[in-house]
Design a protein around this motif. Structure first.
Motif, mmCIF file in Angstrom:
data_model
loop_
_atom_site.group_PDB
_atom_site.id
_atom_site.type_symbol
_atom_site.label_atom_id
_atom_site.label_comp_id
_atom_site.label_asym_id
_atom_site.label_seq_id
_atom_site.Cartn_x
_atom_site.Cartn_y
_atom_site.Cartn_z
ATOM 1 N N ILE A 236 22.272 37.061 39.383
ATOM 2 C CA ILE A 236 23.672 36.701 39.064
ATOM 3 C C ILE A 236 24.274 37.834 38.247
ATOM 4 O O ILE A 236 23.652 38.309 37.289
ATOM 5 N N ILE A 237 25.481 38.237 38.608
ATOM 6 C CA ILE A 237 26.179 39.255 37.812
ATOM 7 C C ILE A 237 27.538 38.737 37.370
ATOM 8 O O ILE A 237 28.147 37.890 38.029
ATOM 9 N N HIS A 238 27.986 39.230 36.225
ATOM 10 C CA HIS A 238 29.317 38.878 35.726
ATOM 11 C C HIS A 238 29.793 39.963 34.765
ATOM 12 O O HIS A 238 29.170 40.193 33.725
ATOM 13 N N LYS A 239 30.883 40.593 35.148
ATOM 14 C CA LYS A 239 31.493 41.609 34.282
ATOM 15 C C LYS A 239 32.620 40.944 33.509
ATOM 16 O O LYS A 239 33.549 40.397 34.101
ATOM 17 N N THR A 240 32.516 40.955 32.190
ATOM 18 C CA THR A 240 33.503 40.240 31.377
ATOM 19 C C THR A 240 34.487 41.153 30.664
ATOM 20 O O THR A 240 35.549 40.721 30.259
ATOM 21 N N TYR A 241 34.142 42.410 30.493
ATOM 22 C CA TYR A 241 35.084 43.329 29.856
ATOM 23 C C TYR A 241 34.675 44.744 30.155
ATOM 24 O O TYR A 241 33.589 44.963 30.696
#
Length: 241
Positions: A236-241
């Motif tokens: 799972i990947i998630h770029k938040t900033y």
């Protein structure tokens, strides 16, 4: 057209996701369903028989009527598989691991059941996708399962960049899987392609004694050693900033 009351039901039977005590991860409803049925649609007959025996040891194996549904199955066979339901007999649909119909070929049988007015009964069991999301700490309000990434290196890099951008633009966690023997290579590609601050969750061997679920920034994963070879894994990947 026959009514639901005159038709058999299609039970979606979850299975274990590896070598473990099935009673540790599956509820009694699954045991009861297998006790009461002899007709099953499965991916692999050998492993399905082993699973059924582990759940209901007293069940007579010769009574089982199994139909194989996998990548080698001709679509013309689907209607034949579901015939028992049209005769008032219940059928159990099993995945090779986890929940039928989710990242699983069983979805075509479920679709056919709806078309034929057959009641579909999903039973509770482990889903690697949902359990990985639960354990990731990422956005459980908005996420997408994307299946397998492209094999071609440049196409894979492009896909990863697109998923990373999508996660940022939509605040949406992006999930995908790989053939287990390619897991280590995929992790290498992830660490080379993604931004240092992008979050990456690795969820491996879910529900097994060797279960490993960890979320770190890509920069921190580069300092961490983990061997994922031949271990079922959700990324799972998630770029938040």
């Amino acid at each position: 057209m026959k009514t639901e009351n005159s038709l058999g039901k299609l039970y979606l039977i979850p299975t274990t996701m590896g070598e473990c005590n099935p009673h540790d991860v599956l509820p009694q409803t699954v045991v009861r369903a297998i006790q009461l049925m002899d007709h099953f649609i499965v991916e692999n007959e050998k492993t399905a028989r082993k699973f059924i025996k582990s759940i209901v040891p007293e069940k007579v194996q010769s009574s089982l009527i199994l139909s194989a549904l996998n990548k080698h199955t001709d679509s013309k066979e689907y209607n034949e598989m579901i015939q028992p339901c049209l005769q008032g007999i219940n059928i159990g649909l099993m995945s090779e691991a986890g929940c039928p119909g989710v990242a699983d070929p069983g979805a075509v049988i479920v679709k056919l059941a709806h078309e034929k007015n057959i009641k579909v009964v999903p039973l509770v069991g482990p889903s690697s996708i949902l359990m990985a999301m639960m354990g990731s700490g990422m956005n459980g309000q908005s996420f997408a399962f994307n299946g397998y990434l492209p094999i071609d290196k440049s196409e894979k890099k492009s896909a990863l960049k697109n998923y990373e951008k999508l996660s940022f633009d939509k605040n949406q966690s992006q999930l995908f899987i790989e053939t287990p023997y390619r897991n280590n290579k995929l992790l290498e590609d992830l660490l080379q392609t993604l931004q240092p601050n992008t979050l990456l969750c690795i969820a491996t061997d879910i529900t097994l004694e060797t279960e490993y679920i960890k979320t770190l920034k890509v920069a921190d994963w580069k300092k961490t050693k983990v061997d994922l070879h031949n271990r079922p894994t959700i990324f799972i990947i998630h770029k938040t900033y």
